[in-house]
Scaffold this motif. Sequence first.
Motif, short mmCIF file in Angstrom:
data_model
loop_
_atom_site.label_atom_id
_atom_site.label_comp_id
_atom_site.label_asym_id
_atom_site.label_seq_id
_atom_site.Cartn_x
_atom_site.Cartn_y
_atom_site.Cartn_z
N ILE A 17 21.84 42.91 24.73
CA ILE A 17 21.92 42.84 25.96
C ILE A 17 23.24 41.98 26.71
O ILE A 17 23.88 42.66 27.49
N PRO A 18 23.45 40.87 26.41
CA PRO A 18 24.63 40.10 27.04
C PRO A 18 25.84 41.17 26.75
O PRO A 18 26.61 41.03 27.67
N PHE A 19 26.04 41.59 25.65
CA PHE A 19 27.30 42.32 25.40
C PHE A 19 27.39 43.57 26.15
O PHE A 19 28.56 44.10 26.50
N MET A 20 26.07 44.15 26.36
CA MET A 20 26.34 45.38 27.17
C MET A 20 26.35 45.05 28.51
O MET A 20 27.32 45.58 29.32
N LEU A 21 26.00 43.78 29.04
CA LEU A 21 26.43 43.41 30.35
C LEU A 21 27.99 43.15 30.47
O LEU A 21 28.41 43.77 31.46
N ILE A 22 28.37 42.57 29.58
CA ILE A 22 29.91 42.25 29.54
C ILE A 22 30.52 43.67 29.90
O ILE A 22 31.46 43.84 30.39
#
Lengths: 371, 174, 366
Positions: free
Chosen positions: C219-224
């Motif tokens: 999830i966090p990497f997808m947001l980035i």
Amino acid sequence: MAIKTEEMVLNMGPQHPSTHGVLRLELVLEGEIIQKVIPHIGYLHRCFEKHCEAMTYPQVIPYTDRMDYLAAMGNEFGYAITVEKLLGIQLPERVEYIRVIMGELQRIASHLVAIGTYGADIGAMTPFLFAFRDREVILNLFEITCGARMLYNYIWVGGLSHDLHPDFVRLTREFIKYFRPKIVEMNELLSTNRIFIERTANVGVLPLETAINFGITGPMLRGSGFKWDLRRDDTYSVYNKFDFDIPVGEGKVGTVGDCWDRYYVRILEMGESLKIIEQALDQLPEGDVTSAIPKRIKPPVGSVYKRVENPRGELGYFIISNGTTSPFRVKVRAPSFVNLGIMDVLCKNHMVADVIAILGSVDIVLGEVDR
Amino acid sequence: MKSEEELFNILKTKFNENVIKLVKQPIDPFIICDPLMINEISLYLLSNEELLFDNLMNLSGVDDANGKSTPIEGIATIEGGTLSVYYHLESTKFRHKVVLKVCTPREKPEVASVALVWRSADWHEREAYDLLGIKFLNHPDLRRILMPYDWEAGYPLRKDYANPEFYHGMKVPY
Amino acid sequence: MIIYDFLYKFVFNITQSAAIGDITAMIISGALPLLILVLPFTLVAVWLERKVSAHMQDRLGPMRTGSHGWLQTVADLIKLLQKEDIVASDNDRPLFNLAPILVFAGSYLVFAALPFSSAYIGSNIDLGIIFIIAASGFVVAGILMAGWSSNNKYSLLGAMRSAAQIISYEIPTILVILTIIMITGTTNLRTLSEMQTGHFWNWMIFGGAGLSLSKFLFIPFMLIGFVILYISTLAEVNRTPFDIPEAESELVSGYHTEYSGMKFAMFFLAEYANMFAVSAIVSAIFFGGYQSPIGYLGNTLGLPWMIPIEQFLWFASKGVFFVLVQMWLRWTLPRLRVDQLMALCWKYLIPIAFVNLIIVGLITVL
């Protein structure tokens, strides 16, 4: 075969969206880096000084309006007090107060255009329209005062053409109340915007020494960190009766004297102008505004140089009288004319996009540069 | 703060015959100087520790129209007399002001340039050259500024200036 | 594909020719809807842009032509059609005439691979994403041609900046897309959309379908990745704060300064078509494409034919939403300088995208 590089000459203007009128800048480029800027002016030369020699003293006033057409009240103000100094007449208190109110309202209006168009130069259209929306209110105030919105012919030698409209004081107070939050809004939208700061901070840094030697005045000089305001330092009219600050550039986001400082000084000055207007409205005396207007203006032989703090800087009038009803010579020291002379120094080794940012922060009005 | 009188005396002792006289008038008295020495007087005014005139407020060229005037077809042609340049100086530190004036003969108007003393004089001198035809010696870039570069009909702010009939085939008086 | 089959059979029955049947069915089922869709969309988008900007700026915007001025763009288009097509004598004629067509074709081509709904995709190619990136390369060529052939220093500067900008920003775009490809293992946009079916928590921005530990790690990497992709697509379509090629306050209007009439309109339409295209790509990659976030009405009512229509509506509204965000940004932000733009790309976006790619790769392997 040897590789040869050649400097590119790019003509910016006279028809260009962000030269603020018909200014032509000849840019000598190496890639996108500026080597030299040669301003060519005179496209709007309307022979103001020659005209004056054929006019009587009061007839000159409408012509002064057309110099710095964004701050016409300031021009009239300067001309009127110069001739009054030559004549040596005393004015009713009310006239002085109304002149100050008009001058400060005009300063706000003019700074709004400067700030708004600066935003547009950097690429943000919304601050531009917001600024024009607020300027509209001021123009409405001028309209109810003298019927004109831009070129007023309101401040006459020895008085004013009309007294204030009965609603003027109330509407101006309403405007002050309306306008204070708008300054905050402008700061949120533009002054503290990251991209805006990137574009303006540390760009076109003007050191104080250079600024004084180049005769730079007004917000540009104050942006370089010098507390110098003719309203305080060479006071005229009734400015010594008001309490206001002189904002100077502090290099908050970059170096002292960069484009952002010059821009932000204008923002702060609007707030100071509001303060002056508020005090002037509180103290506004009663009286007749036309009683001191001389029937026939025929100053004694002599010369006078008088200057006022216009929104763009020191506006000076040098008038020589030979004892007739029309001036022998009028020379205008236009702030934009002098301030524009520094473009080459400011732009060196910047990029083309920075020329726009610097020119916008100099804030010129071509009507005044070319006269 | 120094009065005009004091300033005149300082200049007089320094430059003696090049500083001609102090003209007293109720507003803005001025000191008349030698046009070819004005740059050195200026430099002295700028650099002297007690004077520090760092701000050239204004520089204006004036046609004095004090020569012999002969009207030809309604337009006076002036012979002789002088053109003059006024310098309005101010010190931002000491807050004193002074007005200098130089007069130069109309037939050969030459004034030493102060553009290298105060850079703000650059454009003012170009303007005076453009509109009155006063030549500023040693000016870095003396070109016309407000009028077109190829304007050949003379210097508009002179009192005996007459408009040309045609400019590039366009009729001028309309 | 249902439509294609139907049309093919219909035409084949009449003409008895497989080739004619194939071509006709292709054009009618594939190309025509796109044209019908793209042109009205650009018209609406231009009008929307004017209204959005006007309301952001305390104005009304166009009000005279039709109710709330909705016919304004049509009127503008008619005006542009009537205008004289000016070609200056110093222009390089063939290139000058070809450039707007190339730019428009490039942006139109992108629409071919967009999955509008499960039932309709212009061309369901397996290399969908790669095709889109390749096709948008046409635009660069067109812009360079326009700038060069105009024989105008401002146009040339604009075109050079534009080419440099688009090429630079393609790198972070591709890096982000690579991370997605690594996770999903497909470059087919339809397959990618199908993988994100179900509810919104199955979208790639929330780590994709399935309920494993890696989903939450993603999830966090997808947001980035999403932020990087959105910024770089903004730059690729030359929108503020990256509208440096057109920067009207510096370069007048960059590469299309010399164009008038319908040729100018083609640049203009291409810009708006592109805006939708990149928004659609962003929503197809990260926001489930045509998938509904909350389930389908057609399923609830038991009317399966409704689902493709609903999907189309979802896809269009997601695209339009991102277009609106683009407009919002345009009318709020100032413009970057050309070196700052490059610095943003090469110093920040590319390294971050690269690190992102590596981390996502590691998570996928583990």
